[in-house]
Write an enzyme that holds these catalytic residues in place. Sequence first.
Site, PDB file in Angstrom:
ATOM      1  N   TYR A 162      -1.243  -8.048   1.736  1.00  0.00           N
ATOM      2  CA  TYR A 162      -1.525  -9.546   1.563  1.00  0.00           C
ATOM      3  C   TYR A 162      -1.214 -10.296   2.549  1.00  0.00           C
ATOM      4  CZ  TYR A 162      -0.663 -13.601  -1.249  1.00  0.00           C
ATOM      5  OH  TYR A 162      -0.465 -14.827  -1.651  1.00  0.00           O
ATOM      6  N   LYS A 166      -3.687 -13.080   4.245  1.00  0.00           N
ATOM      7  CA  LYS A 166      -3.239 -14.825   4.281  1.00  0.00           C
ATOM      8  C   LYS A 166      -3.124 -15.259   5.439  1.00  0.00           C
ATOM      9  CE  LYS A 166      -3.467 -15.835  -0.314  1.00  0.00           C
ATOM     10  NZ  LYS A 166      -4.119 -16.956  -0.821  1.00  0.00           N
TER      11      LYS A 166
HETATM   12  P1  NAP Z   1      -3.185 -15.482  -9.757  1.00  0.00           P
HETATM   13  O1  NAP Z   1      -2.839 -15.810 -11.071  1.00  0.00           O
HETATM   14  O2  NAP Z   1      -3.110 -13.814  -9.131  1.00  0.00           O
HETATM   15  O3  NAP Z   1      -5.055 -15.972  -9.893  1.00  0.00           O
HETATM   16  C1  NAP Z   1      -5.692 -15.136  -8.544  1.00  0.00           C
HETATM   17  C2  NAP Z   1      -7.297 -15.887  -8.951  1.00  0.00           C
HETATM   18  O4  NAP Z   1      -8.142 -15.265  -7.757  1.00  0.00           O
HETATM   19  C3  NAP Z   1      -7.747 -15.411 -10.270  1.00  0.00           C
HETATM   20  O5  NAP Z   1      -8.467 -16.440 -10.936  1.00  0.00           O
HETATM   21  C4  NAP Z   1      -8.976 -14.431  -9.935  1.00  0.00           C
HETATM   22  O6  NAP Z   1      -9.870 -14.485 -10.739  1.00  0.00           O
HETATM   23  C5  NAP Z   1      -9.339 -14.921  -8.545  1.00  0.00           C
HETATM   24  N1  NAP Z   1     -10.018 -13.837  -7.914  1.00  0.00           N
HETATM   25  C6  NAP Z   1      -9.630 -12.738  -7.472  1.00  0.00           C
HETATM   26  N2  NAP Z   1     -10.574 -12.262  -6.515  1.00  0.00           N
HETATM   27  C7  NAP Z   1     -11.585 -13.012  -6.535  1.00  0.00           C
HETATM   28  C8  NAP Z   1     -13.097 -12.921  -6.009  1.00  0.00           C
HETATM   29  N3  NAP Z   1     -13.491 -11.871  -5.135  1.00  0.00           N
HETATM   30  N4  NAP Z   1     -13.928 -13.988  -6.055  1.00  0.00           N
HETATM   31  C9  NAP Z   1     -13.258 -15.176  -6.726  1.00  0.00           C
HETATM   32  N5  NAP Z   1     -12.151 -15.277  -7.351  1.00  0.00           N
HETATM   33  C10 NAP Z   1     -11.122 -14.415  -7.242  1.00  0.00           C
HETATM   34  O7  NAP Z   1      -2.775 -16.109  -8.325  1.00  0.00           O
HETATM   35  P2  NAP Z   1      -1.847 -17.546  -8.616  1.00  0.00           P
HETATM   36  O8  NAP Z   1      -0.647 -17.147  -8.716  1.00  0.00           O
HETATM   37  O9  NAP Z   1      -2.585 -18.600  -9.615  1.00  0.00           O
HETATM   38  O10 NAP Z   1      -2.204 -18.238  -6.753  1.00  0.00           O
HETATM   39  C11 NAP Z   1      -3.199 -18.945  -6.686  1.00  0.00           C
HETATM   40  C12 NAP Z   1      -3.247 -18.772  -5.066  1.00  0.00           C
HETATM   41  O11 NAP Z   1      -2.087 -19.192  -4.201  1.00  0.00           O
HETATM   42  C13 NAP Z   1      -3.352 -17.280  -4.397  1.00  0.00           C
HETATM   43  O12 NAP Z   1      -4.403 -17.609  -3.684  1.00  0.00           O
HETATM   44  C14 NAP Z   1      -2.177 -16.705  -4.224  1.00  0.00           C
HETATM   45  O13 NAP Z   1      -2.475 -15.775  -3.323  1.00  0.00           O
HETATM   46  C15 NAP Z   1      -1.564 -18.087  -3.854  1.00  0.00           C
HETATM   47  N6  NAP Z   1      -0.180 -18.021  -3.779  1.00  0.00           N
HETATM   48  C16 NAP Z   1       0.318 -17.892  -4.809  1.00  0.00           C
HETATM   49  C17 NAP Z   1       1.844 -18.240  -4.873  1.00  0.00           C
HETATM   50  C18 NAP Z   1       2.671 -17.974  -6.234  1.00  0.00           C
HETATM   51  O14 NAP Z   1       3.821 -17.820  -5.988  1.00  0.00           O
HETATM   52  N7  NAP Z   1       1.987 -18.007  -7.344  1.00  0.00           N
HETATM   53  C19 NAP Z   1       2.520 -18.493  -3.705  1.00  0.00           C
HETATM   54  C20 NAP Z   1       1.961 -18.891  -2.706  1.00  0.00           C
HETATM   55  C21 NAP Z   1       0.402 -18.458  -2.540  1.00  0.00           C
HETATM   56  P3  NAP Z   1     -10.314 -13.129 -11.786  1.00  0.00           P
HETATM   57  O15 NAP Z   1      -9.985 -13.738 -13.107  1.00  0.00           O
HETATM   58  O16 NAP Z   1     -11.822 -13.005 -11.550  1.00  0.00           O
HETATM   59  O17 NAP Z   1      -9.531 -12.005 -11.396  1.00  0.00           O
HETATM   60  O1  F7E Z   2       7.743  -9.709  -6.644  1.00  0.00           O
HETATM   61  C1  F7E Z   2      10.503  -7.233  -6.510  1.00  0.00           C
HETATM   62  C2  F7E Z   2       9.435  -7.123  -5.598  1.00  0.00           C
HETATM   63  O2  F7E Z   2       5.576  -9.408  -7.394  1.00  0.00           O
HETATM   64  C3  F7E Z   2       9.062 -10.380  -6.341  1.00  0.00           C
HETATM   65  C4  F7E Z   2       2.755 -13.755  -5.393  1.00  0.00           C
HETATM   66  O3  F7E Z   2       2.624 -14.942  -6.045  1.00  0.00           O
HETATM   67  O4  F7E Z   2       4.810 -14.683  -4.444  1.00  0.00           O
HETATM   68  C5  F7E Z   2       4.348 -13.537  -5.293  1.00  0.00           C
HETATM   69  O5  F7E Z   2       4.644 -12.494  -4.318  1.00  0.00           O
HETATM   70  C6  F7E Z   2      10.201  -9.610  -5.814  1.00  0.00           C
HETATM   71  C7  F7E Z   2       9.754  -8.503  -5.003  1.00  0.00           C
HETATM   72  O6  F7E Z   2       6.019 -11.633  -6.072  1.00  0.00           O
HETATM   73  C8  F7E Z   2       9.591  -5.552  -9.530  1.00  0.00           C
HETATM   74  O7  F7E Z   2       9.663  -6.131  -4.811  1.00  0.00           O
HETATM   75  C9  F7E Z   2      11.327  -5.594  -8.334  1.00  0.00           C
HETATM   76  O8  F7E Z   2      10.597  -8.327  -3.928  1.00  0.00           O
HETATM   77  O9  F7E Z   2       6.863 -11.023  -8.605  1.00  0.00           O
HETATM   78  P1  F7E Z   2       6.515 -10.749  -7.370  1.00  0.00           P
HETATM   79  P2  F7E Z   2       5.999 -11.706  -4.633  1.00  0.00           P
HETATM   80  O10 F7E Z   2       5.849 -10.097  -3.963  1.00  0.00           O
HETATM   81  O11 F7E Z   2       7.170 -12.327  -3.908  1.00  0.00           O
HETATM   82  C10 F7E Z   2       4.210 -14.791  -3.069  1.00  0.00           C
HETATM   83  C11 F7E Z   2       4.799 -16.233  -2.462  1.00  0.00           C
HETATM   84  C12 F7E Z   2       2.545 -14.802  -3.108  1.00  0.00           C
HETATM   85  O12 F7E Z   2       2.275 -15.531  -2.204  1.00  0.00           O
HETATM   86  C13 F7E Z   2       2.065 -13.707  -3.861  1.00  0.00           C
HETATM   87  O13 F7E Z   2       0.827 -14.036  -4.300  1.00  0.00           O
HETATM   88  O14 F7E Z   2      10.420  -8.780  -7.032  1.00  0.00           O
HETATM   89  N1  F7E Z   2      10.163  -6.595  -7.943  1.00  0.00           N
HETATM   90  N2  F7E Z   2      10.781  -5.119  -9.448  1.00  0.00           N
HETATM   91  C14 F7E Z   2       9.297  -6.453  -8.511  1.00  0.00           C
HETATM   92  N3  F7E Z   2       7.850  -6.978  -8.518  1.00  0.00           N
HETATM   93  C15 F7E Z   2       7.026  -7.053  -9.346  1.00  0.00           C
HETATM   94  N4  F7E Z   2       6.058  -7.260  -9.384  1.00  0.00           N
HETATM   95  N5  F7E Z   2       7.413  -5.850 -10.566  1.00  0.00           N
HETATM   96  C16 F7E Z   2       8.562  -5.253 -10.512  1.00  0.00           C
HETATM   97  O15 F7E Z   2       8.593  -4.435 -11.456  1.00  0.00           O
END
Ligand code: NAP
Ligand code: F7E
Length: 337
Positions: A162, A166
């Site tokens: 991932y 990105k």
């Molecule tokens: P999310 O809830 O996982 O939503 C991801 C979205 O991407 C869903 O609407 C999904 O649609 C769509 N998608 C997946 N595959 C696709 C495809 N092939 N074509 C078109 N759409 C597709 O993510 P989020 O937390 O809202 O995050 C939004 C963006 O910010 C993402 O790019 C994520 O990587 C980035 N980001 C998130 C965080 C965070 O902490 N939340 C931090 C940094 C960056 P479906 O319903 O069709 O699956």
């Molecule tokens: O994990 C640990 C895991 O999956 C956070 C995405 O929005 O933020 C997100 O990525 C931490 C990690 O988020 C479980 O190993 C332990 O250390 O909630 P997460 P993430 O990996 O930080 C970044 C900024 C993005 O861009 C991404 O799109 O929690 N962890 N136990 C777990 N994580 C999950 N999911 N589930 C567990 O049971």
Amino acid sequence: MRGPEVTDTARRALVTGVTGQDGGHLAELLHSKGYEVFGLIRGQRNARREALEREFPFVRLIEADLTDQTSLIHAVATSQPHEIYNLGAISHVGYSFRNPQLTADITAKGVLNLLEAVRVSGLSDSTRFYQASTSEMFGGLDYNRPGAGYNENSLFHPRSPYGVAKLYAHWIARNYRESYGMFVSTGILFNHEGERRGLEFVTRKITNAVAAIHLGLQDHLALGDLWPKRDWGYAGDYVRGMWQMLQHHEPDDFVLATGETHSIEEFLTLAFAAIGETDWKPYVRQDPQFRRPAEVDILLGDPSKAERVLGWERTVDFPGLVSLMVQHDIQVLSRHA
Ligand code: NAP
Ligand code: F7E
């Protein structure tokens, strides 16, 4: 393939990932500002379509997929957007280890497909483009970790498929800005959570389980490693920052973060305290299936550029975030209890 027709009166925004956490918050924000909001929906029977149509009836859905360039050209031509927010991605780090090629196709190459769709539609001079970059590009290793937190100039060292995808997306977005003069801004966003967060992410997994334990629906919770630390903010604050980036007079890169970092154990402590439990340990089991082949140990961001240049500020602190999520999940689960 016909989509909705555009009107000439409002500003138009096209949001990919509109069914996701940030997509919901952003659609709401743009609507409140008077935008005509177009959203990409993928799949012939997307399970989230019905909920989206119920919650955000104003979003005009266009069927398209980030891996299908023809559908993206159609989406851009149909919506004629002033602003595009590219939020669509495989966004779960653990899932990306198990599906690395799919992650590359969607999270990396999907961005290129969308940028090219804008170019071939002849809209590269008039459309502003937001790319959802991430703190996962930094990697959290000792050698590249600045004391005051990662900023826009910090070294990248992604630790997952991932993060690597990105990083490609981040650089191709910057490349289109530099090569073609497109207004492309990237937001390097640290973790942001809230009531719309997917249940597969650790914060929502915890608050949902805490609510279920409180209501007697569940007796324990299985997690992976508990020591990693994250800079966790509230998603509603972060989508406001995305919008602010596209209103700025020039395209740029901005970190959005809180400037604080907390471990999963700290999150558990606050979440269980919200239901009056002082010790979370009896309720939590560790399960290796939730560990990742490579972990990001600690993330801490420095949002000072966004605060200074955009006037961005956050309204929800860490205890406020945990409490908001637990209370929300208790309310939702109570309806079904
Ligand atoms: P999310 O809830 O996982 O939503 C991801 C979205 O991407 C869903 O609407 C999904 O649609 C769509 N998608 C997946 N595959 C696709 C495809 N092939 N074509 C078109 N759409 C597709 O993510 P989020 O937390 O809202 O995050 C939004 C963006 O910010 C993402 O790019 C994520 O990587 C980035 N980001 C998130 C965080 C965070 O902490 N939340 C931090 C940094 C960056 P479906 O319903 O069709 O699956
Ligand atoms: O994990 C640990 C895991 O999956 C956070 C995405 O929005 O933020 C997100 O990525 C931490 C990690 O988020 C479980 O190993 C332990 O250390 O909630 P997460 P993430 O990996 O930080 C970044 C900024 C993005 O861009 C991404 O799109 O929690 N962890 N136990 C777990 N994580 C999950 N999911 N589930 C567990 O049971």
